[in-house]
Design an enzyme around this catalytic site. Sequence first.
Site, PDB file in Angstrom:
ATOM      1  N   LYS A  77       0.835  -1.202   0.000  1.00  0.00           N
ATOM      2  CA  LYS A  77       0.000   0.000   0.000  1.00  0.00           C
ATOM      3  C   LYS A  77       0.869   1.252   0.000  1.00  0.00           C
ATOM      4  O   LYS A  77       1.865   1.341   0.726  1.00  0.00           O
ATOM      5  CB  LYS A  77      -0.914  -0.022   1.224  1.00  0.00           C
ATOM      6  CG  LYS A  77      -1.905   1.139   1.299  1.00  0.00           C
ATOM      7  CD  LYS A  77      -2.806   0.980   2.517  1.00  0.00           C
ATOM      8  CE  LYS A  77      -3.809   2.116   2.634  1.00  0.00           C
ATOM      9  NZ  LYS A  77      -4.715   1.938   3.788  1.00  0.00           N
ATOM     10  N   SER A 146      -9.453   2.166   2.731  1.00  0.00           N
ATOM     11  CA  SER A 146      -8.507   2.893   1.911  1.00  0.00           C
ATOM     12  C   SER A 146      -7.496   1.994   1.197  1.00  0.00           C
ATOM     13  O   SER A 146      -6.761   2.452   0.327  1.00  0.00           O
ATOM     14  CB  SER A 146      -7.745   3.898   2.787  1.00  0.00           C
ATOM     15  OG  SER A 146      -6.997   3.217   3.808  1.00  0.00           O
ATOM     16  N   SER A 170     -10.413   0.050   6.740  1.00  0.00           N
ATOM     17  CA  SER A 170      -9.652   0.092   5.492  1.00  0.00           C
ATOM     18  C   SER A 170      -9.060  -1.226   5.009  1.00  0.00           C
ATOM     19  O   SER A 170      -8.541  -1.290   3.896  1.00  0.00           O
ATOM     20  CB  SER A 170      -8.515   1.112   5.619  1.00  0.00           C
ATOM     21  OG  SER A 170      -9.032   2.404   5.774  1.00  0.00           O
TER      22      SER A 170
END
Length: 437
Positions: A77, A146, A170
């Site tokens: 990420k 996210s 997330s």
Amino acid sequence: MNALTAYEAASEIARGAISAEDYTRVCLDRITAVEPDVQAFAHLDPEHALAQARALDRHKADGGRIGPLHGIPVGIKDIIDTADYPTECGSPVLAGRRPDADATVVRKLREAGAVIIGKTVTTEFAYFHPGKTRNPRDVTRTPGGSSSGSAAAVAAGMVPLAIGSQTNGSMIRPAAFCGVFGVKPSHGLISRAGALTLSRTLDHVGAFARTIEDLALILDVIVGHDPVDPDTRPYASPSFRAGVAEPLPLPPSYAFVRTPMWDKADAEARGALEDLAKELGAREVDLPDDYRAAWDALRAIMAADMAYNLGAIVDKGGEISKQFRDLIAEGREVTAVQYLAAVRDARCYAEGMSAIFEQLSDAIITLSAKGVAPQGLGATGDPVFCTLWTLTGFPSLNLPLLANSEGLPIGVQLVGAPGRDERLLRTANALIETLGE
């Protein structure tokens, strides 16, 4: 070869049936084929990925020790630092940012032989403003956020494993929307050093995979104490993978917890989970009314912490979404008394729910999200069914076990007692085996 799990691929590479370069090429070919539609990656350098794989092959050929993830591509990420790729946190104001060192979790992956194949898309500063990623199950729908790119990359078969993070929903929500396994571990189990800090109280690093065994494989690598992250602690335990393979001494028991937010879930999702809970013989547990305030508590902590940690970025100006500016403004209005009360309440909720595990069950079963991934790419969905478990730091898993009438995934969330992550994975494995009988 693309259908291999991470464990299967690592086994094949270890015995010499395929090379790290071969497997990395397969993943890159898959990325080339589906990335135009899914758009899971923020930064990708195929030649650099292949160079890593070739170096791993040379190391093995020279008789070097190989790690459990030798030759396995992993997506990271884009809020987690990598020395060889930019880390821009999904925001143009950090365009071109190049960290000097790897985050602890990335360093551990490299030491285990992983190929860091690229950086996956995140929402802006890991909050709600979406990135470019689309849901591989239906590209007209959100992948969640996210950790959008990480979940989508695993779901699309681009990589077998990916790293994400969770400060509210997330990890679990995108895992549910994209139909993959995802783990948000106990707070403090995995180091966050080198990852963007939103909230020390709420931030967790986790992982996505296509099987429980693969989650166990990567957890064995990334779990552990790190002096740089003061919330981590020494972890002495048998391996997660060995624990998953070990049968439970007794059939697991489940507590079905709707949470006070149950009426927010779609009717189809509610019905599907209620049917599953009944099939498993789960005992229904209603939380006291005062748990309704838990959602406000997380909001107060998150807004205040993000205002403290990221407010200076907003103050410098530049291209920042209204959503993010509004959150920072909200966080600056949270008083010290409100903040401390929210932190106190979080501890009380955790203590109250610990009794569920001590007296009633091995795991809590609930929804991962309100339903299937919503249509449209302008938002990432509601984290409402993740909030309580993030606030309390309890470990949770998304299990892609259910679907709606159109075949879109409905996530089942399994929640464990804090610090008992290994048992939670073992319980999840037992649940999957039970349903397969």
